[in-house]
Design a protein around this motif. Structure first.
Motif, PDB file in Angstrom:
ATOM      1  N   ARG A 139       0.852  -1.184   0.000  1.00 55.73           N
ATOM      2  CA  ARG A 139       0.000   0.000   0.000  1.00 55.73           C
ATOM      3  C   ARG A 139       0.890   1.238   0.000  1.00 55.73           C
ATOM      4  NH1 ARG A 139      -5.015  -1.244  -1.312  1.00 55.73           N
ATOM      5  NH2 ARG A 139      -5.883   0.545  -0.178  1.00 55.73           N
ATOM      6  N   ASP A 152      -3.628   6.232   3.954  1.00 50.21           N
ATOM      7  CA  ASP A 152      -3.491   5.295   2.838  1.00 50.21           C
ATOM      8  C   ASP A 152      -3.849   6.036   1.553  1.00 50.21           C
ATOM      9  OD1 ASP A 152      -3.667   3.301   0.944  1.00 50.21           O
ATOM     10  OD2 ASP A 152      -4.666   1.873   2.259  1.00 50.21           O
ATOM     11  N   THR A 183      -3.185   4.759  -1.571  1.00 47.64           N
ATOM     12  CA  THR A 183      -3.072   3.794  -2.672  1.00 47.64           C
ATOM     13  C   THR A 183      -4.049   4.116  -3.799  1.00 47.64           C
ATOM     14  OG1 THR A 183      -2.415   2.096  -1.076  1.00 47.64           O
ATOM     15  CG2 THR A 183      -3.090   1.351  -3.269  1.00 47.64           C
ATOM     16  N   GLU A 184      -5.322   4.340  -3.443  1.00 49.98           N
ATOM     17  CA  GLU A 184      -6.320   4.636  -4.475  1.00 49.98           C
ATOM     18  C   GLU A 184      -5.977   5.939  -5.193  1.00 49.98           C
ATOM     19  OE1 GLU A 184      -7.146   3.285  -1.538  1.00 49.98           O
ATOM     20  OE2 GLU A 184      -7.774   1.382  -2.432  1.00 49.98           O
ATOM     21  N   ARG A 185      -5.483   6.928  -4.417  1.00 43.55           N
ATOM     22  CA  ARG A 185      -5.120   8.203  -5.044  1.00 43.55           C
ATOM     23  C   ARG A 185      -3.970   8.028  -6.016  1.00 43.55           C
ATOM     24  NH1 ARG A 185      -3.109  12.721  -1.104  1.00 43.55           N
ATOM     25  NH2 ARG A 185      -1.025  12.092  -1.772  1.00 43.55           N
ATOM     26  N   LYS A 186      -2.979   7.227  -5.618  1.00 44.14           N
ATOM     27  CA  LYS A 186      -1.840   6.978  -6.499  1.00 44.14           C
ATOM     28  C   LYS A 186      -2.291   6.263  -7.766  1.00 44.14           C
ATOM     29  CE  LYS A 186       2.180   7.138  -5.603  1.00 44.14           C
ATOM     30  NZ  LYS A 186       3.247   8.109  -5.921  1.00 44.14           N
ATOM     31  N   GLN A 187      -3.205   5.304  -7.617  1.00 46.90           N
ATOM     32  CA  GLN A 187      -3.706   4.580  -8.787  1.00 46.90           C
ATOM     33  C   GLN A 187      -4.494   5.512  -9.697  1.00 46.90           C
ATOM     34  OE1 GLN A 187      -3.020   1.329  -9.689  1.00 46.90           O
ATOM     35  NE2 GLN A 187      -3.949   2.063 -11.588  1.00 46.90           N
ATOM     36  N   ALA A 188      -5.290   6.401  -9.064  1.00 49.81           N
ATOM     37  CA  ALA A 188      -6.061   7.362  -9.861  1.00 49.81           C
ATOM     38  C   ALA A 188      -5.124   8.306 -10.614  1.00 49.81           C
ATOM     39  CB  ALA A 188      -6.996   8.158  -8.955  1.00 49.81           C
ATOM     40  N   ASP A 248      -3.738   6.389 -13.502  1.00 48.82           N
ATOM     41  CA  ASP A 248      -4.744   6.259 -14.555  1.00 48.82           C
ATOM     42  C   ASP A 248      -4.925   7.580 -15.293  1.00 48.82           C
ATOM     43  OD1 ASP A 248      -5.076   3.660 -13.745  1.00 48.82           O
ATOM     44  OD2 ASP A 248      -6.918   4.032 -12.600  1.00 48.82           O
TER      45      ASP A 248
END
Length: 417
Positions: free
Chosen positions: A181, A206, A208-213, A216
């Motif tokens: 993460r 956390d 992780t979702e922000r980094k993935q966004a 993308d």
């Protein structure tokens, strides 16, 4: 003094009568068990009702002795009401503090100076994927890879040495199940009363979702840039099919403009936008009759006035096109001059976009150095003399200086001239 009664009353009433009703059975039970010889704790707390009817907390320590040959209890009693009140206030404060920490989504932790967890909230367990009892006592090196561990170490050292709060941003943790993460953490020091560091405290988020966004989004933007680049290339080909004598002019001008912007240390996004605008800066010529564009003799005043319209026409073509860069305005302004003598709007100085100021210099240098239907190429030296002579008059001084450095000091070449 503690109970508020005179000694005569205390010695004529059973001691249990001074005990709060809710604590009376407990105290009598303990007394009887101790008198019977059962080994139980000798000190405990209870509430007492004193003479003014108020409640006080007392602490009693008793031991068995004898009195006239009979078992007796010798007790020492202390009034701990103020101490108990302070304890209760601390407990309430701690419960409130804990409730707040357990209600937040972010993880909260405290670590000793060696980096071992000594306190954490439930969100830390959720983020790190370990039960609280396992995470307690773990060192940060146990749930990071070597690179992230090194990043954390340097951040902690800096916080310790400066005493200032700091951020450990963008490192990864390895959860108990082996997944990774992305974590963002803000850390500060806990100090004792003398101001000496004794531990670290911090907040963990956390991301992780922000980094993935973000990844993308970057991929989407890259895809759009590639698509936009392909469209621009089609436009370049369309312009050059109408004006074969200026084939390559736009690309060479764009390359020189990009080199000048790089020499001036402009942001990369600005440089990329300038390259795009430079590649299609003459797109407005699509609206000009081909026989005028390829005329091998000197243009009439009317014909030249039509040529001059290409900046406006290019703007009209691109003004409604969504782009990350002000392409339409750059193209609109690339024939403006610093003293206001340019066209089509006679803009002056800082009213002209920096991209347009750069493109105007690149356009002049490339056009003068290259062959045209009505004249042979004048050469790079003549072009550089032109911009040097009119530095600060027609052309931005900083742009001219950067262009001259490129050619005279760094060996820049215009390809195909």
């Amino acid at each position: 003094n503690i109970l508020g009664y005179p000694k005569e009353i205390i010695t004529t009433r059973p001691f249990s009568s001074f005990i709060h009703p809710d604590d009376r059975a407990m105290l009598v039970d303990r007394h009887m068990r101790r008198m019977s010889g059962e080994p139980i704790e000798t000190g405990y707390r209870f509430r007492s009702i004193v003479a003014d009817g108020t409640q006080r907390w007392l602490h009693i320590i008793s031991r068995i002795t004898s009195w006239n040959g009979m078992p007796a209890s010798l007790s020492f009693v202390m009034d701990i009401t103020d101490h108990k009140r302070a304890e209760d206030e601390v407990r309430v404060s701690e419960e409130k503090y804990r409730t707040i920490l357990e209600s937040i989504e972010d993880g909260y932790f405290e670590q000793d100076l060696a980096g071992n967890f000594i306190f954490l909230n439930n969100s830390m367990s959720r983020i790190y994927g370990y039960p609280e009892e396992e995470l307690m006592g773990m060192n940060y090196k146990q749930h990071t890879d070597p690179e992230s561990g090194k990043k954390c170490f340097h951040a902690y050292v800096n916080i310790y040495e400066t005493g200032q709060p700091g951020k450990v941003v963008g490192f990864e943790i390895i959860r108990k199940d082996g997944t990774k993460r992305h974590i963002e953490s803000s850390v500060s020091l806990i100090k004792d009363s003398a101001g000496n560091p004794i531990a670290y405290r911090g907040i963990v988020r956390d991301i992780t979702e922000r980094k993935q966004a973000e990844a993308d989004m970057k991929e989407t933007l890259d895809s759009l840039r590639r698509a936009f680049g392909a469209i621009v290339q089609v436009m370049v080909s369309a312009v050059e099919s109408r004006d074969p004598y200026t084939a390559g002019h736009q690309i060479r001008s764009a390359n020189l403009a990009r080199a000048i912007a790089t020499e001036m240390e402009l942001p990369q996004d600005t440089i990329e936008g300038l390259r795009m605008a430079g590649s299609i800066h003459d797109i407005g010529k699509l609206s000009i009759p081909a026989e005028i564009l390829s005329k091998p003799t000197k243009l009439t005043n009317l014909e030249f006035s039509l040529i001059k319209e290409h900046s406006r026409k290019g703007y009209e073509m691109l003004k409604d096109v969504e782009s990350p860069w002000p392409l339409a305005e750059i193209i609109y302004q690339h024939h403006e001059r610093m003293d206001g003598s340019g066209y089509p709007r006679n803009l002056e100085g800082k009213d002209i976009l920096i991209e347009a100021r750069i493109l105007s210099v690149a356009d002049v240098v490339e056009a003068m150095a290259s062959h045209r239907p009505y004249r042979p190429g004048l050469g790079v030296d003549a072009a550089l003399n032109e911009i040097e002579k009119n530095r600060g008059i027609f052309y931005d001084g900083a742009v001219v200086d950067a262009c001259l450095r490129l050619f005279r000091e760094k060996g820049f070449k215009l390809e195909g001239t």
